[in-house]
Design a protein around this motif. Structure first.
Motif: not given
Length: 358
Positions: A76-103
């Motif tokens: 569970x800790x591994x899943x939460x840590x992974x989710x936290x890292x992904x959430x902070x790295x890909x925080x609130x992606x926009x709808x731009x071409x770069x946002x698409x690639x990041x998604x």
């Protein structure tokens, strides 16, 4: 007249055979192999009915899990840590071409992570192998009971892990779909955990050592990710490797979550001068981009402004080659993979532990 020992009545008026049969029917004795040919018709093959075996085995598995809560806690800790890292790295992606690639990068990493975190199921059966072989040699329970109880016991944990990961990433990353999109995202996460856990469980039934199993799991999951469609589109995969694309466990969750994200035909991801963002012209000043856009409009004979939508979500799906299966079909196929690997796990137990006591 001389009586045999089997026919000699006991204090309750029962013969020895009848007493044994009565004890077995009450679950007090576990029948084993016997040298008496005539007694094979009186002594049942298994001491308990199928459903009772499942209940007992499930209780034992739950008890073993309670004795080692750190295993589930670590996962569970591994899943939460992974989710936290992904959430902070890909925080609130926009709808731009770069946002698409990041998604696209987020989905590929998230889907593959669910399978890698299932590797902890590998040593479970390997540690119980000799106990399982000894107990099944005495017909203590059916192999099918063991397989089904093992699958049922892991389901609550997989549901909890899926919900935790979905909650940690869906809204933080800014994924589309609202509540219905979140529910499908959660279901797809659960299906991925289910198929990944079943796949690793099957491997535990065919590999003899933990380290060998980990090596095989890591290698195969890497191949699954390679042929999932993220690094190379389906249309670009060589024909002699296309079969691996359809065998990839990561392919179906990856395509499902992409469709869940980009299925809205009214949502635009490339407008006007954003068409230059992923090209060498992306570094030129905005005013120059507007003039280039006007020149392009005159050449094509159509009016293209800075607000003109040039790429929708459906266009992105076509560019990624995701056109052959719907997201619900991908979900069902992922769940079916899980059941298939559980069936293969049963056959691996059936073929790999045929020892019988005599």
């Amino acid at each position: 007249m001389k009586h045999t020992r089997d026919s000699e009545p006991d204090e309750l008026g029962l013969s020895l055979k009848e007493a044994i049969s009565a004890s077995i029917s009450r679950g007090k004795l576990v029948p084993g192999a016997t040298n008496d040919i005539n007694s094979s018709s009186m002594v049942p093959t298994f001491a308990n009915p199928f459903w009772k075996e499942m209940v007992v085995l499930s209780k034992r598995s739950i008890l073993n899990s309670k004795r080692m809560p750190q295993l589930f806690g670590t996962r569970l800790a591994a899943v939460l840590v992974t989710g936290f890292i992904l959430a902070t790295v890909f925080w609130q992606l926009d709808n731009s071409p770069k946002g698409v690639q990041e998604r696209l990068g987020f989905f590929a990493f998230a889907m593959s992570t669910t399978y890698y975190t299932c590797a902890d199921a590998l040593p479970v059966f390997l540690q119980e192998r000799y106990i399982f072989m000894r107990e099944t040699a005495y017909n203590a329970y059916r192999r099918l009971s063991y397989v089904i109880s093992n699958a049922l016991v892991v389901l609550p944990g997989l549901i909890f892990l899926s919900f935790a990961f979905a909650m940690a990433t869906f809204w933080a990353v800014g994924l589309d779909g609202g509540l219905s999109g979140f529910l499908f995202y959660f279901l797809m996460m659960f299906a991925s955990f289910w198929s990944g856990s079943s796949f690793v469980t099957f491997l535990s039934g065919v590999v003899p050592h933990v380290m060998l199993g980990y090596t095989i799991v890591v290698a195969i999951l890497a191949y699954f990710l390679l042929f999932s469609g993220f690094f190379i589109n389906r249309d670009r995969i060589p024909v002699y490797w296309i079969w691996f694309h359809y065998l990839s466990l990561v392919k179906y969750p990856y395509e499902a979550v992409l469709q869940n994200e980009f299925e809205n035909p009214t949502k635009c991801f490339v407008r006007g001068i954003q068409i230059f963002d992923n090209s060498p012209l992306g570094v030129v000043p905005p005013a120059m981009k507007v003039r280039l856009l006007q020149s392009l409009s005159n050449t094509l004979g159509m009016r293209i402004t800075s607000s003109t939508c040039l790429t929708t979500g459906l266009d992105i799906l076509k560019q990624e080659g995701i056109t052959d299966l719907s997201k619900w079909n991908c979900l069902l196929i992922t769940v079916a993979w899980g059941f298939l690997f559980r069936i293969l796990f049963y056959f691996s137990l059936l073929l790999g532990s045929k020892n019988k006591r005599s």
